[in-house]
Design a protein around this motif. Structure first.
Motif, PDB file in Angstrom:
ATOM      1  N   THR A 142       0.409  -0.961   0.148  1.00 38.44           N
ATOM      2  CA  THR A 142       0.051  -0.107   0.188  1.00 38.44           C
ATOM      3  C   THR A 142       0.956   1.706  -0.033  1.00 38.44           C
ATOM      4  N   ALA A 143       1.919   1.056   0.986  1.00 38.51           N
ATOM      5  CA  ALA A 143       2.895   2.027   0.737  1.00 38.51           C
ATOM      6  C   ALA A 143       3.874   2.551  -0.471  1.00 38.51           C
ATOM      7  N   ARG A 144       4.004   1.456  -1.267  1.00 40.27           N
ATOM      8  CA  ARG A 144       4.334   1.556  -2.509  1.00 40.27           C
ATOM      9  C   ARG A 144       3.922   2.167  -3.184  1.00 40.27           C
ATOM     10  N   VAL A 145       2.777   1.671  -3.145  1.00 43.27           N
ATOM     11  CA  VAL A 145       1.360   2.359  -3.875  1.00 43.27           C
ATOM     12  C   VAL A 145       1.376   3.519  -4.199  1.00 43.27           C
ATOM     13  N   ILE A 146       0.793   4.115  -2.697  1.00 45.33           N
ATOM     14  CA  ILE A 146       0.754   5.554  -2.722  1.00 45.33           C
ATOM     15  C   ILE A 146       2.058   6.337  -2.751  1.00 45.33           C
ATOM     16  N   ALA A 147       3.142   5.778  -2.730  1.00 43.59           N
ATOM     17  CA  ALA A 147       4.456   6.932  -2.953  1.00 43.59           C
ATOM     18  C   ALA A 147       4.114   6.699  -4.499  1.00 43.59           C
ATOM     19  N   GLN A 148       4.342   6.146  -4.622  1.00 33.42           N
ATOM     20  CA  GLN A 148       4.480   5.932  -6.916  1.00 33.42           C
ATOM     21  C   GLN A 148       2.970   6.538  -6.688  1.00 33.42           C
ATOM     22  N   SER A 149       2.408   6.655  -6.379  1.00 31.11           N
ATOM     23  CA  SER A 149       1.073   7.794  -7.657  1.00 31.11           C
ATOM     24  C   SER A 149       1.365   8.728  -7.299  1.00 31.11           C
ATOM     25  N   GLN A 150       2.148   9.485  -5.489  1.00 34.09           N
ATOM     26  CA  GLN A 150       2.246  10.682  -6.058  1.00 34.09           C
ATOM     27  C   GLN A 150       3.814  11.242  -6.721  1.00 34.09           C
ATOM     28  N   ALA A 151       4.833  10.378  -7.037  1.00 32.87           N
ATOM     29  CA  ALA A 151       5.508  10.672  -7.825  1.00 32.87           C
ATOM     30  C   ALA A 151       5.105  10.392  -9.432  1.00 32.87           C
ATOM     31  N   TYR A 152       4.068   9.862  -9.986  1.00 32.06           N
ATOM     32  CA  TYR A 152       3.090  10.167 -10.828  1.00 32.06           C
ATOM     33  C   TYR A 152       2.468  11.182 -10.972  1.00 32.06           C
ATOM     34  N   ASP A 153       2.015  11.967 -10.249  1.00 31.48           N
ATOM     35  CA  ASP A 153       1.783  13.368 -10.821  1.00 31.48           C
ATOM     36  C   ASP A 153       2.176  14.439 -10.450  1.00 31.48           C
ATOM     37  N   ALA A 154       1.979  14.810 -11.630  1.00 34.70           N
ATOM     38  CA  ALA A 154       2.778  15.834 -12.159  1.00 34.70           C
ATOM     39  C   ALA A 154       1.962  17.426 -11.655  1.00 34.70           C
ATOM     40  N   SER A 155       1.325  17.422 -10.866  1.00 36.55           N
ATOM     41  CA  SER A 155       1.096  18.953 -10.054  1.00 36.55           C
ATOM     42  C   SER A 155       2.376  19.354  -8.925  1.00 36.55           C
ATOM     43  N   ASN A 156       2.870  17.893  -8.436  1.00 41.69           N
ATOM     44  CA  ASN A 156       4.657  18.507  -7.170  1.00 41.69           C
ATOM     45  C   ASN A 156       5.416  18.371  -8.336  1.00 41.69           C
ATOM     46  N   PRO A 157       6.650  18.872  -7.098  1.00 40.96           N
ATOM     47  CA  PRO A 157       7.406  19.515  -8.436  1.00 40.96           C
ATOM     48  C   PRO A 157       8.422  18.412  -8.523  1.00 40.96           C
ATOM     49  N   GLN A 158       9.778  18.063  -9.811  1.00 37.76           N
ATOM     50  CA  GLN A 158       9.642  17.410 -10.197  1.00 37.76           C
ATOM     51  C   GLN A 158      11.061  16.869  -9.242  1.00 37.76           C
ATOM     52  N   GLU A 159      11.441  17.678  -8.246  1.00 40.57           N
ATOM     53  CA  GLU A 159      13.150  16.576  -6.387  1.00 40.57           C
ATOM     54  C   GLU A 159      11.644  16.238  -5.758  1.00 40.57           C
ATOM     55  N   ALA A 160      10.416  16.907  -5.855  1.00 40.41           N
ATOM     56  CA  ALA A 160       9.536  16.367  -4.341  1.00 40.41           C
ATOM     57  C   ALA A 160       9.191  14.818  -5.553  1.00 40.41           C
ATOM     58  N   ARG A 161       8.423  14.688  -6.841  1.00 40.10           N
ATOM     59  CA  ARG A 161       8.116  13.010  -7.611  1.00 40.10           C
ATOM     60  C   ARG A 161       9.614  12.281  -7.412  1.00 40.10           C
ATOM     61  N   ARG A 162      10.656  12.906  -7.616  1.00 42.94           N
ATOM     62  CA  ARG A 162      11.525  12.560  -7.063  1.00 42.94           C
ATOM     63  C   ARG A 162      11.768  11.694  -5.770  1.00 42.94           C
ATOM     64  N   GLN A 163      11.228  12.013  -5.148  1.00 42.03           N
ATOM     65  CA  GLN A 163      11.944  11.871  -3.711  1.00 42.03           C
ATOM     66  C   GLN A 163      10.405  10.737  -3.013  1.00 42.03           C
ATOM     67  N   TRP A 164       9.699  11.106  -4.199  1.00 41.92           N
ATOM     68  CA  TRP A 164       8.354   9.450  -3.870  1.00 41.92           C
ATOM     69  C   TRP A 164       8.457   8.746  -4.657  1.00 41.92           C
ATOM     70  N   ALA A 165       8.975   8.747  -5.664  1.00 38.73           N
ATOM     71  CA  ALA A 165       9.653   7.556  -6.413  1.00 38.73           C
ATOM     72  C   ALA A 165      10.720   6.560  -5.396  1.00 38.73           C
ATOM     73  N   LYS A 166      11.828   7.705  -4.637  1.00 42.36           N
ATOM     74  CA  LYS A 166      12.523   7.120  -3.553  1.00 42.36           C
ATOM     75  C   LYS A 166      12.335   6.244  -2.906  1.00 42.36           C
ATOM     76  N   LEU A 167      11.730   7.427  -1.801  1.00 38.10           N
ATOM     77  CA  LEU A 167       9.969   6.036  -1.191  1.00 38.10           C
ATOM     78  C   LEU A 167       9.935   4.588  -1.208  1.00 38.10           C
ATOM     79  N   SER A 168       8.895   5.470  -2.981  1.00 36.14           N
ATOM     80  CA  SER A 168       8.378   4.234  -3.305  1.00 36.14           C
ATOM     81  C   SER A 168       9.096   2.500  -3.391  1.00 36.14           C
ATOM     82  N   LEU A 169      10.564   2.795  -3.988  1.00 37.27           N
ATOM     83  CA  LEU A 169      12.175   2.092  -4.129  1.00 37.27           C
ATOM     84  C   LEU A 169      11.753   1.536  -2.944  1.00 37.27           C
ATOM     85  N   LEU A 170      12.242   2.186  -1.408  1.00 38.36           N
ATOM     86  CA  LEU A 170      12.636   1.463  -1.028  1.00 38.36           C
ATOM     87  C   LEU A 170      11.294   0.850   0.027  1.00 38.36           C
ATOM     88  N   ALA A 171       9.666   0.859   0.016  1.00 40.10           N
ATOM     89  CA  ALA A 171       8.657   0.225   0.603  1.00 40.10           C
ATOM     90  C   ALA A 171       9.048  -1.053  -0.519  1.00 40.10           C
TER      91      ALA A 171
END
Length: 166
Positions: free
Chosen positions: A23-52
């Protein structure tokens, strides 16, 4: 959890197990995909998805081929959409190429040979061929990010071979 901050979700992931990690992986990944987030934040969310995702390997429910495939696909998405970063192995096309090749247990020639008569193979061997097909799903995109050379040639061969796999 979908409204949690990056820090809140990261803290949760540290103690999560099983479905909680998924669940955490999917939520973090969806935040990474969200184009309304700044690019660096999207990378951080993607890192978090990778961690989960990677933490799922610590759990009995995690399967290495599934975890690797999810890892490869997200990393490829970041490289394609947010751009490569050769200083970070998660966003480096060369590191992703190396990780992919390290995960595969067959050569393209071996896999193609097995694929010719795959219907006659034991179920377990068919499953391994399917894993190879899934583990190479990102190669068409990845090859375009690599300089000509032996690694790119290997991945190009795998990309052609994956079409033969069940």
């Amino acid at each position: 959890m979908s409204t949690w901050t990056l820090d809140q979700l990261q803290t949760f992931i540290q103690g999560a197990r099983g479905r909680q990690l998924e669940t955490a992986r999917v939520i973090a990944q969806s935040q990474a995909y969200d184009a309304s987030n700044p690019q660096e934040a999207r990378r951080q969310w993607a890192k978090l998805s990778l961690l989960a995702n990677r933490r799922m390997l610590d759990d009995a429910e995690g399967h290495s081929a599934r975890v690797a495939q999810q890892d490869f696909m997200l990393r490829m998405w970041v490289i394609d959409r947010l751009g490569p970063d050769r200083t970070d192995p998660d966003w480096s096309p060369e590191a992703l190429a190396s990780d992919t090749l390290d995960t595969l247990t067959f050569t393209p020639t071996q896999a193609a040979g097995l694929a010719e008569g795959w219907r006659d193979l034991p179920v377990e061997q068919i499953r391994v061929l399917r894993w190879h097909k899934n583990l190479t799903a990102h190669l068409e995109s990845l090859v375009g990010h690599l300089a000509p050379g032996p690694v790119r040639e290997q991945l190009t061969a795998w990309n052609a071979t994956r079409m033969l796999l069940p």
